[in-house]
Design a protein around this motif. Structure first.
Motif, PDB file in Angstrom:
ATOM      1  N   LEU A  14      23.109  51.221  10.474  1.00 31.68           N
ATOM      2  CA  LEU A  14      24.228  50.085   9.487  1.00 31.68           C
ATOM      3  C   LEU A  14      24.067  50.739   8.102  1.00 31.68           C
ATOM      4  CD1 LEU A  14      25.013  47.136   9.306  1.00 31.68           C
ATOM      5  CD2 LEU A  14      22.739  46.765   8.229  1.00 31.68           C
ATOM      6  N   LEU A  15      23.188  51.782   7.610  1.00 38.87           N
ATOM      7  CA  LEU A  15      23.563  52.208   6.199  1.00 38.87           C
ATOM      8  C   LEU A  15      24.345  53.205   6.241  1.00 38.87           C
ATOM      9  CD1 LEU A  15      19.735  52.340   5.185  1.00 38.87           C
ATOM     10  CD2 LEU A  15      21.385  50.555   4.963  1.00 38.87           C
ATOM     11  N   ARG A  16      25.085  53.539   7.222  1.00 38.55           N
ATOM     12  CA  ARG A  16      25.899  54.937   7.395  1.00 38.55           C
ATOM     13  C   ARG A  16      27.531  54.132   7.474  1.00 38.55           C
ATOM     14  NH1 ARG A  16      25.487  57.739  11.552  1.00 38.55           N
ATOM     15  NH2 ARG A  16      23.438  57.040  12.560  1.00 38.55           N
ATOM     16  N   LEU A  17      27.433  52.845   7.685  1.00 40.07           N
ATOM     17  CA  LEU A  17      28.905  52.146   8.258  1.00 40.07           C
ATOM     18  C   LEU A  17      29.880  52.732   7.145  1.00 40.07           C
ATOM     19  CD1 LEU A  17      28.004  48.849  10.029  1.00 40.07           C
ATOM     20  CD2 LEU A  17      28.634  50.871  10.777  1.00 40.07           C
ATOM     21  N   ALA A  18      29.558  52.705   5.681  1.00 44.59           N
ATOM     22  CA  ALA A  18      30.687  52.635   4.580  1.00 44.59           C
ATOM     23  C   ALA A  18      30.799  54.319   4.112  1.00 44.59           C
ATOM     24  CB  ALA A  18      30.312  51.963   3.527  1.00 44.59           C
ATOM     25  N   GLY A  19      29.890  55.232   4.939  1.00 51.66           N
ATOM     26  CA  GLY A  19      29.812  56.628   4.297  1.00 51.66           C
ATOM     27  C   GLY A  19      31.242  57.141   4.603  1.00 51.66           C
ATOM     28  N   ALA A  20      31.084  58.500   3.828  1.00 52.05           N
ATOM     29  CA  ALA A  20      32.263  59.403   4.095  1.00 52.05           C
ATOM     30  C   ALA A  20      32.676  60.008   5.138  1.00 52.05           C
ATOM     31  CB  ALA A  20      32.360  60.326   2.960  1.00 52.05           C
ATOM     32  N   GLN A  95      41.450  51.250  -5.755  1.00 51.19           N
ATOM     33  CA  GLN A  95      40.131  51.862  -5.860  1.00 51.19           C
ATOM     34  C   GLN A  95      40.011  52.790  -4.610  1.00 51.19           C
ATOM     35  OE1 GLN A  95      38.322  47.709  -4.812  1.00 51.19           O
ATOM     36  NE2 GLN A  95      36.693  48.532  -6.340  1.00 51.19           N
ATOM     37  N   PHE A  96      40.387  52.815  -3.602  1.00 56.93           N
ATOM     38  CA  PHE A  96      40.323  53.796  -2.351  1.00 56.93           C
ATOM     39  C   PHE A  96      41.125  55.253  -2.933  1.00 56.93           C
ATOM     40  CE2 PHE A  96      41.693  56.174   1.220  1.00 56.93           C
ATOM     41  CZ  PHE A  96      40.737  56.119   2.364  1.00 56.93           C
ATOM     42  N   ASN A  97      42.252  55.022  -3.526  1.00 61.49           N
ATOM     43  CA  ASN A  97      42.746  56.336  -3.897  1.00 61.49           C
ATOM     44  C   ASN A  97      42.337  56.866  -4.974  1.00 61.49           C
ATOM     45  OD1 ASN A  97      44.946  56.688  -1.935  1.00 61.49           O
ATOM     46  ND2 ASN A  97      45.669  54.421  -2.481  1.00 61.49           N
ATOM     47  N   TRP A  98      41.586  55.984  -6.014  1.00 60.60           N
ATOM     48  CA  TRP A  98      41.188  56.692  -7.092  1.00 60.60           C
ATOM     49  C   TRP A  98      40.062  57.560  -6.763  1.00 60.60           C
ATOM     50  CZ3 TRP A  98      36.018  55.993  -8.725  1.00 60.60           C
ATOM     51  CH2 TRP A  98      35.818  56.307 -10.009  1.00 60.60           C
ATOM     52  N   ALA A  99      39.062  56.938  -5.823  1.00 57.89           N
ATOM     53  CA  ALA A  99      37.839  57.722  -5.411  1.00 57.89           C
ATOM     54  C   ALA A  99      38.284  58.703  -4.289  1.00 57.89           C
ATOM     55  CB  ALA A  99      37.157  56.768  -4.616  1.00 57.89           C
ATOM     56  N   ALA A 109      32.845  52.249   0.195  1.00 60.86           N
ATOM     57  CA  ALA A 109      31.794  51.739  -0.257  1.00 60.86           C
ATOM     58  C   ALA A 109      32.216  50.856  -1.731  1.00 60.86           C
ATOM     59  CB  ALA A 109      30.492  52.492  -0.710  1.00 60.86           C
ATOM     60  N   LEU A 110      32.989  51.469  -2.334  1.00 58.18           N
ATOM     61  CA  LEU A 110      33.303  50.918  -3.822  1.00 58.18           C
ATOM     62  C   LEU A 110      34.052  49.635  -3.610  1.00 58.18           C
ATOM     63  CD1 LEU A 110      34.931  53.943  -5.631  1.00 58.18           C
ATOM     64  CD2 LEU A 110      32.817  52.408  -6.310  1.00 58.18           C
ATOM     65  N   VAL A 111      34.961  49.500  -2.298  1.00 62.00           N
ATOM     66  CA  VAL A 111      35.896  48.412  -2.094  1.00 62.00           C
ATOM     67  C   VAL A 111      34.916  47.169  -1.259  1.00 62.00           C
ATOM     68  CG1 VAL A 111      37.544  47.410  -0.625  1.00 62.00           C
ATOM     69  CG2 VAL A 111      37.704  49.872  -1.524  1.00 62.00           C
ATOM     70  N   LEU A 237      24.396  45.632   1.646  1.00 59.33           N
ATOM     71  CA  LEU A 237      23.464  46.482   2.102  1.00 59.33           C
ATOM     72  C   LEU A 237      24.179  47.825   2.890  1.00 59.33           C
ATOM     73  CD1 LEU A 237      20.473  47.028   3.679  1.00 59.33           C
ATOM     74  CD2 LEU A 237      21.103  45.778   5.730  1.00 59.33           C
ATOM     75  N   VAL A 238      25.296  47.560   3.296  1.00 60.80           N
ATOM     76  CA  VAL A 238      26.429  48.712   3.736  1.00 60.80           C
ATOM     77  C   VAL A 238      26.851  49.469   2.617  1.00 60.80           C
ATOM     78  CG1 VAL A 238      28.466  48.928   4.863  1.00 60.80           C
ATOM     79  CG2 VAL A 238      26.943  47.347   5.856  1.00 60.80           C
ATOM     80  N   ALA A 239      27.253  48.770   1.569  1.00 58.60           N
ATOM     81  CA  ALA A 239      27.931  49.590   0.561  1.00 58.60           C
ATOM     82  C   ALA A 239      27.254  50.372  -0.490  1.00 58.60           C
ATOM     83  CB  ALA A 239      28.578  48.639  -0.509  1.00 58.60           C
ATOM     84  N   VAL A 240      25.802  50.156  -0.574  1.00 60.19           N
ATOM     85  CA  VAL A 240      24.926  50.593  -1.721  1.00 60.19           C
ATOM     86  C   VAL A 240      24.660  51.950  -1.248  1.00 60.19           C
ATOM     87  CG1 VAL A 240      22.717  50.456  -2.261  1.00 60.19           C
ATOM     88  CG2 VAL A 240      24.082  48.704  -2.526  1.00 60.19           C
ATOM     89  N   PRO A 241      24.161  52.451   0.181  1.00 59.57           N
ATOM     90  CA  PRO A 241      23.859  53.570   0.310  1.00 59.57           C
ATOM     91  C   PRO A 241      24.666  54.885  -0.142  1.00 59.57           C
ATOM     92  CG  PRO A 241      23.112  52.339   2.092  1.00 59.57           C
ATOM     93  CD  PRO A 241      24.090  51.518   1.237  1.00 59.57           C
ATOM     94  N   PRO A 242      26.042  54.603   0.153  1.00 57.00           N
ATOM     95  CA  PRO A 242      27.033  55.820  -0.150  1.00 57.00           C
ATOM     96  C   PRO A 242      27.103  55.941  -1.699  1.00 57.00           C
ATOM     97  CG  PRO A 242      27.931  54.550   1.625  1.00 57.00           C
ATOM     98  CD  PRO A 242      26.754  53.722   1.389  1.00 57.00           C
ATOM     99  N   LEU A 243      27.136  54.796  -2.436  1.00 57.04           N
ATOM    100  CA  LEU A 243      27.153  54.511  -3.941  1.00 57.04           C
ATOM    101  C   LEU A 243      26.065  55.366  -4.407  1.00 57.04           C
ATOM    102  CD1 LEU A 243      28.331  50.911  -4.331  1.00 57.04           C
ATOM    103  CD2 LEU A 243      29.637  53.000  -4.605  1.00 57.04           C
TER     104      LEU A 243
END
Length: 252
Positions: A14-20, A95-99, A109-111, A237-243
């Motif tokens: 679950l913590l890797r769902l929004a990773g790069a 947001q996506f293209n800025w990152a 994760a930013l989105v 929970l999904v967004a925080v780990p990559p951040l």
């Protein structure tokens, strides 16, 4: 990177769902989560103010109908919903293209963080707002979130998955069922073959959207807007780990 502490996050799926790092399985599971979230938000919006916030086709048709029938309030709400859905998709792209231009691994994760914060604010404060035009604010925020997450999963999956467009998903389910039902001839050079994996994924997305709708309606009737804290918490929970990779005082 350097870090000032030593905190290790568990390697939960679950913590890797929004990773790069992406693969088809992560994309599919992120889509499942977002379809469920969309179902909850859509249902809460309807039970609370009598207005769906994910169905742009129906909303656009409703605006046309109400222009003829003289329903000024519904025309206004419809135009607000379309505008904020569009703004949400635009915000996701920015947001996506800025990152991405900065090679950041938290571009997904930013989105999701933006979406989580907006849902968290609505869930925590909407019951306290008593002013007459609360419904307009609620519709605007929920449609913005819907536009964001639909654009996000479009980016993640390279336009192969949607999380709010049930009409398209049901159409694709019908196509795959038709392929499976088609009887090929032995002499066919290119036999028609249904994609069972795609059929399962689409069915799961529709089912999770439906389940989210049921739970959203039941939760709102029982608890009010506070029920939105559940999807907001899951999104955080999904967004925080990559951040955390971009916070200099934290270690994964």
């Amino acid at each position: 990177m350097w870090w000032a502490g030593s905190v290790t996050l568990p390697d939960w799926h679950l913590l890797r769902l929004a990773g790069a790092a992406r693969d088809e399985r992560l994309n599919r599971h992120l889509a499942y989560l977002l379809a469920w979230v969309a179902g909850v938000l859509n249902s809460v919006g309807f039970v609370a103010v009598g207005f769906y916030t994910s169905h742009m086709t129906g909303i656009t048709a409703g605006v046309a109908d109400q222009l003829v029938l003289g329903g000024g309030r519904l025309v206004g709400l419809g135009l607000v919903s379309i505008a904020f859905f569009l703004l949400g998709a635009m915000a996701c792209a920015v947001q996506f293209n800025w990152a991405r231009r900065r090679a950041r691994g938290d571009r997904f994760a930013l989105v999701l963080l933006t979406e989580a914060v907006l849902v968290l604010v609505v869930g925590g404060l909407a019951d306290e707002v008593t002013w007459a035009h609360r419904e307009w604010l609620l519709v605007a925020v929920l449609c913005f979130v819907m536009g964001q997450q639909n654009a996000l999963i479009t980016k993640v999956s390279e336009a192969t998955i949607r999380t709010t467009h049930v009409t398209g998903m049901v159409t694709d389910i019908g196509i795959e069922l038709g392929k499976l039902a088609y009887r090929n001839r032995l002499a066919d050079a290119e036999p028609v073959r249904g994609d069972r994996g795609k059929l399962w994924m689409l069915s799961a997305l529709v089912g999770l959207f439906f389940l989210g709708g049921v739970l959203g309606a039941v939760g709102y009737v029982a608890l009010g807007f506070v029920v939105l804290l559940v999807p907001a918490g899951l999104l955080l929970l999904v967004a925080v780990p990559p951040l955390l990779d971009h916070v200099p005082w934290t270690v994964r």
